[in-house]
Design an enzyme around this catalytic site. Structure first.
Site, PDB file in Angstrom:
ATOM      1  N   LYS A  13       4.320  -4.729  -0.457  1.00 21.69           N
ATOM      2  CA  LYS A  13       5.100  -5.939  -0.214  1.00 21.69           C
ATOM      3  C   LYS A  13       5.862  -6.389  -1.463  1.00 21.69           C
ATOM      4  CE  LYS A  13       1.686  -8.544   1.229  1.00 21.69           C
ATOM      5  NZ  LYS A  13       0.593  -7.557   1.047  1.00 21.69           N
ATOM      6  N   ARG A 125      -5.464   4.887  -8.363  1.00 20.56           N
ATOM      7  CA  ARG A 125      -4.531   4.417  -9.384  1.00 20.56           C
ATOM      8  C   ARG A 125      -5.231   4.151 -10.715  1.00 20.56           C
ATOM      9  NH1 ARG A 125      -1.155  -0.168  -6.058  1.00 20.56           N
ATOM     10  NH2 ARG A 125      -3.113  -1.285  -6.402  1.00 20.56           N
ATOM     11  N   ARG A 170     -11.025  -5.810   0.702  1.00 22.38           N
ATOM     12  CA  ARG A 170      -9.771  -6.553   0.849  1.00 22.38           C
ATOM     13  C   ARG A 170      -9.089  -6.217   2.171  1.00 22.38           C
ATOM     14  NH1 ARG A 170      -6.622  -5.047  -4.409  1.00 22.38           N
ATOM     15  NH2 ARG A 170      -5.131  -6.676  -3.784  1.00 22.38           N
TER      16      ARG A 170
END
Length: 212
Positions: A13, A125, A170
């Site tokens: 986003k 990541r 999450r």
């Protein structure tokens, strides 16, 4: 043009709202940034928010809506809401506020993702501890193992938010609290979806096509 971007953490986003801001001259309204700016500026809503935060409580939806209302007045070409609404109650309050100031939503866009692939994408990541350059266990490894391409450092770090267990929690919270917004906006004929698992440039092109 007024847009809401929906999608779980890590769906892209932030990246895509930057594209929309730069390409269409829209204002990017991220609730955290707006909240901090209102507090720093000492606006009426900022003072209310500061009092609540200083007490250790959560800022109410009414205060957040008030801060968004103030911010929208400074958006002559339109806005992108990133991170709000998170619940159907917030969406309903947003609808009421927009009607009061004579505005409407033009697009509600979902960045649709696959949960299993999303966990793998985010949890892989890591970044250089010195210059911040980003890497991934599978998709973007340093040219020389253990050495940053940008600065040559051998110090790397992973954010706690990027650990697989954290990402899964999450996503679970997103499905419980925010995913009900999808049928809410679909009933109003406002919802469109793009494949958030595609390459960044392909997602950008899909958004460009949708907005035409």
């Amino acid at each position: 043009m007024n847009i809401i971007l929906l999608g779980p953490p890590g769906a892209g986003k932030g990246t895509q709202s930057d594209f929309l801001r730069d390409s269409y001259g829209l204002s990017k309204l991220a609730t955290g940034d707006m909240l901090r700016a209102a507090v720093a500026a000492g606006t009426e809503m900022g003072k209310k928010a500061k009092a609540v935060m200083d007490s250790g409580a959560l800022v109410s939806d009414d205060i957040v809506i008030g801060i968004i209302r103030d911010a929208i007045k400074q958006c002559p070409k339109g806005f992108i809401l990133d991170g709000f609404p998170r619940t159907v109650a917030q969406a309903e309050a947003l609808d009421v506020m927009l009607a009061e100031i004579g505005k409407k939503l033009d697009h509600v866009i979902e960045l649709k993702v696959n949960d299993v692939e999303m966990v793998a994408r985010i949890s892989g990541r890591y970044s250089c501890g010195k210059c911040g350059a980003g890497y991934h266990d599978d998709f973007k490894k340093p040219v020389k193992e253990g050495v940053c391409d940008s600065c040559g450092s051998s110090e790397f770090k992973r954010r706690d938010d990027d650990r697989a267990e954290t990402v899964a929690k999450r996503l679970e919270a997103y499905h419980a609290q925010t995913a009900p917004l999808l049928p809410y906006y679909e009933k109003r004929g406002a919802l469109k979806s793009v494949d958030g698992m595609a390459a960044i440039e392909d997602v950008t092109e899909a958004l460009r096509t949708l907005l035409r």
